[in-house]
Design an enzyme around this catalytic site. Structure first.
Site, short mmCIF file in Angstrom:
data_model
loop_
_atom_site.label_atom_id
_atom_site.label_comp_id
_atom_site.label_asym_id
_atom_site.label_seq_id
_atom_site.Cartn_x
_atom_site.Cartn_y
_atom_site.Cartn_z
N ILE A 234 14.50 -7.77 9.54
CA ILE A 234 15.61 -6.80 10.06
C ILE A 234 16.59 -6.73 8.94
O ILE A 234 17.38 -7.98 8.97
CB ILE A 234 15.95 -7.24 11.48
CG1 ILE A 234 14.87 -7.16 12.49
CG2 ILE A 234 17.04 -6.34 11.93
CD1 ILE A 234 14.22 -5.67 12.60
N LEU A 235 17.02 -5.80 8.71
CA LEU A 235 18.48 -5.53 7.66
C LEU A 235 19.60 -5.56 8.78
O LEU A 235 19.53 -4.81 9.71
CB LEU A 235 18.23 -4.48 6.85
CG LEU A 235 17.33 -4.61 5.88
CD1 LEU A 235 16.87 -3.36 5.18
CD2 LEU A 235 17.50 -5.79 4.66
N HIS B 173 6.96 4.40 9.60
CA HIS B 173 6.61 3.70 10.95
C HIS B 173 5.16 4.15 11.34
O HIS B 173 5.14 5.41 11.33
CB HIS B 173 7.39 3.67 12.03
CG HIS B 173 7.18 2.91 13.37
ND1 HIS B 173 7.17 1.58 13.20
CD2 HIS B 173 6.52 3.44 14.40
CE1 HIS B 173 6.86 1.12 14.46
NE2 HIS B 173 6.31 2.36 15.33
N THR C 158 1.04 -1.22 0.05
CA THR C 158 0.19 -0.03 -0.02
C THR C 158 0.98 1.14 0.13
O THR C 158 0.54 2.18 -0.68
CB THR C 158 -0.88 0.09 1.19
OG1 THR C 158 -0.06 -0.21 2.31
CG2 THR C 158 -2.13 -1.06 0.97
#
Length: 210
Positions: free
Chosen positions: A93-94, A110, A13
């Site tokens: 998580i990078l 966020h 989205t």
């Protein structure tokens, strides 16, 4: 022209909000050059295809660790000559290789007003469940640069959204997306591509422009 890559895991989205902004000419000096998904079959890849944007799959399940996946993502981004990475519903998580490769050039959105309701475990509907359980009257969304700390990077833009009586996590999620996320994410991307963002410590300075 800054080449933008959008990293996704699901429906896309926020990717659609960026595509729509690009169609309206609002991503000044930027172009969405690639969409990278952490899983095959994500609807976000269909959105990219409809918009004529190349889509790639770097599937988490194909790698034995987040680090290995991150390294593969960085390699692909470099191949594509990407200048800005946007996390739009990317659910993994990078590791530090990504931040080292793109310092102050990774944006995340966020669905809360950081530092409230953020960090490890705060994603998707969980964020809105926590906000409602706490009884806040105002929530919203934050676009921030990504560093090694989950949701801990310097804040670029924030927009507040009222919590209404009778809200459910689902109704609140939708209002935050429509009134905040889909507004400030394209704006932050455009500001970056225009070279109007600079970081001093924890503060992001926005140069005056149009």
């Amino acid at each position: 022209m800054t080449r933008i890559a959008v990293l996704v895991s699901g429906g896309g989205t926020n990717l659609q909000a960026l595509i729509d902004a690009q169609t309206r000419g609002e991503l000044k000096n930027g172009v969405i050059a690639a969409v990278l998904s952490s899983k095959a079959g994500a609807y976000a890849l269909e959105r990219a295809q409809k918009a004529g944007i190349p889509g790639y799959v770097v599937a988490r399940k194909d790698y034995d660790s987040n680090r290995a996946m991150t390294q593969a993502l960085v390699a692909r981004l470099k191949e594509l000559d990407i200048g800005l990475v946007v996390l739009a519903g990317f659910m993994h998580i990078l590791t530090e290789e990504m931040v080292e490769a793109y310092p102050n050039a990774i944006l995340n959105v966020h669905p809360a007003l950081i530092p409230s309701f953020c960090g490890a475990g705060y994603y998707g509907l969980h964020v809105h469940e926590k906000a409602l359980a706490y009884g806040v009257k105002v929530t919203g969304a934050t676009v921030h640069f990504v560093n090694e700390e989950p949701d801990g990077g310097p804040i670029v833009l924030q927009k507040a959204v009222d919590v209404l009586p009778g809200d459910t996590p689902e109704t609140l999620q939708r209002r935050v997306m429509e009134q905040a996320e889909w507004v400030i994410l394209p704006r932050a991307v455009s500001l970056f591509c225009q070279g109007r963002l600079s970081v001093e410590g924890r503060t992001v300075l926005i140069q005056e422009g149009e």
